[in-house]
Design a protein around this motif. Structure first.
Motif, PDB file in Angstrom:
ATOM      1  N   TRP A   1      -0.821  13.840   2.087  1.00  0.00           N
ATOM      2  CA  TRP A   1      -0.673  12.461   1.621  1.00  0.00           C
ATOM      3  C   TRP A   1      -1.888  11.626   2.011  1.00  0.00           C
ATOM      4  O   TRP A   1      -2.278  11.589   3.179  1.00  0.00           O
ATOM      5  N   THR A   2      -2.492  10.946   1.017  1.00  0.00           N
ATOM      6  CA  THR A   2      -3.670  10.111   1.261  1.00  0.00           C
ATOM      7  C   THR A   2      -3.354   8.648   0.966  1.00  0.00           C
ATOM      8  O   THR A   2      -2.577   8.328   0.066  1.00  0.00           O
ATOM      9  N   HIS A   3      -3.994   7.759   1.712  1.00  0.00           N
ATOM     10  CA  HIS A   3      -3.666   6.333   1.683  1.00  0.00           C
ATOM     11  C   HIS A   3      -4.377   5.597   0.552  1.00  0.00           C
ATOM     12  O   HIS A   3      -5.469   5.958   0.133  1.00  0.00           O
ATOM     13  N   PHE A   4      -3.736   4.525   0.079  1.00  0.00           N
ATOM     14  CA  PHE A   4      -4.358   3.599  -0.872  1.00  0.00           C
ATOM     15  C   PHE A   4      -3.755   2.218  -0.661  1.00  0.00           C
ATOM     16  O   PHE A   4      -2.666   2.069  -0.091  1.00  0.00           O
ATOM     17  N   CYS A   5      -4.454   1.188  -1.110  1.00  0.00           N
ATOM     18  CA  CYS A   5      -3.929  -0.180  -1.112  1.00  0.00           C
ATOM     19  C   CYS A   5      -3.744  -0.635  -2.555  1.00  0.00           C
ATOM     20  O   CYS A   5      -4.626  -0.452  -3.393  1.00  0.00           O
ATOM     21  N   ALA A   6      -2.592  -1.234  -2.832  1.00  0.00           N
ATOM     22  CA  ALA A   6      -2.327  -1.774  -4.164  1.00  0.00           C
ATOM     23  C   ALA A   6      -2.534  -3.281  -4.204  1.00  0.00           C
ATOM     24  O   ALA A   6      -2.911  -3.839  -5.234  1.00  0.00           O
ATOM     25  N   PHE A   7      -2.282  -3.941  -3.061  1.00  0.00           N
ATOM     26  CA  PHE A   7      -2.349  -5.403  -3.031  1.00  0.00           C
ATOM     27  C   PHE A   7      -2.565  -5.834  -1.589  1.00  0.00           C
ATOM     28  O   PHE A   7      -1.797  -5.470  -0.705  1.00  0.00           O
ATOM     29  N   ASN A   8      -3.621  -6.598  -1.357  1.00  0.00           N
ATOM     30  CA  ASN A   8      -3.953  -7.033  -0.003  1.00  0.00           C
ATOM     31  C   ASN A   8      -3.470  -8.456   0.252  1.00  0.00           C
ATOM     32  O   ASN A   8      -3.868  -9.383  -0.462  1.00  0.00           O
ATOM     33  N   GLU A   9      -2.613  -8.617   1.242  1.00  0.00           N
ATOM     34  CA  GLU A   9      -2.203  -9.942   1.697  1.00  0.00           C
ATOM     35  C   GLU A   9      -1.508  -9.803   3.046  1.00  0.00           C
ATOM     36  O   GLU A   9      -1.327  -8.690   3.555  1.00  0.00           O
ATOM     37  N   GLY A  10      -1.109 -10.933   3.627  1.00  0.00           N
ATOM     38  CA  GLY A  10      -0.541 -10.899   4.966  1.00  0.00           C
ATOM     39  C   GLY A  10       0.947 -11.082   5.043  1.00  0.00           C
ATOM     40  O   GLY A  10       1.521 -11.019   6.135  1.00  0.00           O
ATOM     41  N   SER A  11       1.617 -11.310   3.903  1.00  0.00           N
ATOM     42  CA  SER A  11       3.055 -11.590   3.978  1.00  0.00           C
ATOM     43  C   SER A  11       3.801 -11.093   2.744  1.00  0.00           C
ATOM     44  O   SER A  11       4.668 -11.782   2.222  1.00  0.00           O
ATOM     45  N   ALA A  12       3.466  -9.912   2.266  1.00  0.00           N
ATOM     46  CA  ALA A  12       4.195  -9.336   1.132  1.00  0.00           C
ATOM     47  C   ALA A  12       5.636  -9.044   1.547  1.00  0.00           C
ATOM     48  O   ALA A  12       5.941  -8.868   2.729  1.00  0.00           O
TER      49      ALA A  12
ATOM     50  N   GLY B   1       0.842  -1.184   0.000  1.00  0.00           N
ATOM     51  CA  GLY B   1       0.000   0.000   0.000  1.00  0.00           C
ATOM     52  C   GLY B   1       0.873   1.228   0.000  1.00  0.00           C
ATOM     53  O   GLY B   1       2.095   1.137  -0.111  1.00  0.00           O
ATOM     54  N   GLY B   2       0.257   2.362   0.132  1.00  0.00           N
ATOM     55  CA  GLY B   2       1.074   3.561   0.137  1.00  0.00           C
ATOM     56  C   GLY B   2       0.256   4.817   0.305  1.00  0.00           C
ATOM     57  O   GLY B   2      -0.910   4.789   0.697  1.00  0.00           O
TER      58      GLY B   2
END
Length: 236
Positions: free
Chosen positions: A221-232, A208-209
């Motif tokens: 700065w505003t948040h977004f998620c690019a890829f959801n997972e638990g162990s990137a 995310g970023g």
């Protein structure tokens, strides 16, 4: 041999093994089991050390994986060197070459020991405005903050002559709930600056970023998620 050792250390900074044997896993289960608490904010309170291999943590290189490996007794943490001769040699071998002109300090503002470590920079300049430069990096300033924040950035508006570390009113960077591993890019079509981190808000440890049209404003700065997972791991 010293050069080889240093090269190996650089390639594997946490001293991690590439895989765990059945005997090691059994020892972990017996000695550590499931941790009910953790003194390290990077280590989940309910981490099950016996599942290190199953979760792939022993193959990851990010800061959180390194902290878990140390916590579970599978890697040795950092320690002071007592060998003066070796210390001098290492300093000489690892000292940077002379590039460009005078060095510029990215880390402005107050520092509070022991959270005074920064590492792993990623730098991007605006192709439409070369005076605008953003450097993203790991920053331990928010290691013990809630939510955790070990990501930072500094911005220059004068072509790199000076930089200012992004700091909100709470004393932290704008990148809440992130675990470092920096990427910063300029998206020319939209004019947005985009950072990418290992992000707890994106599935536990996804990618995310934060993005901004005015990067020198820490509140933009505003948040977004690019890829959801638990162990990137280490998108950079």
């Amino acid at each position: 041999m010293t050069g080889i050792s240093l090269a190996l250390l650089a390639a594997n900074p946490f001293g991690q093994k590439n895989s765990l044997s059945a005997a090691q896993l059994a020892l972990i289960q017996q000695k550590y089991g499931v941790a009910s608490s953790s003194i390290d904010p990077l280590v989940p309170a309910a981490i099950d050390c016996s599942r290190i291999k199953q979760l792939g943590i022993d193959r990851q290189e990010n800061l959180r994986a390194g902290a878990i490996m140390i916590f579970c007794g599978l890697s040795e943490g950092g320690k002071a060197s007592h060998g003066k001769a070796f210390s001098k040699l290492a300093k000489k071998l690892l000292s940077p070459l002379a590039f460009g002109s005078t060095d510029v300090d990215l880390i402005t503002g107050a520092e509070s020991f022991p959270n005074v470590t920064q590492s792993e920079t990623f730098t991007t300049a605006n192709p439409d405005n070369p005076n605008q430069i953003v450097v993203a990096y790991n920053d331990s300033r928010g290691r013990n903050f809630t939510p955790i924040n070990i990501s930072g950035a500094s911005v220059s508006t004068d072509g790199g002559t000076t930089f200012t570390r992004l700091t909100k009113a709470n004393g932290q960077s704008p990148f809440d709930n992130t675990f470092g591993d920096p990427v910063v890019l300029y998206h020319k079509p939209s004019g947005n600056w985009v950072t990418v981190w290992l992000d707890a808000a994106c599935g536990g440890q996804g990618l995310g970023g934060y993005k901004s049209l005015t990067p020198d404003d820490p509140n933009s700065w505003t948040h977004f998620c690019a890829f959801n997972e638990g162990s990137a791991d280490r998108e950079s």
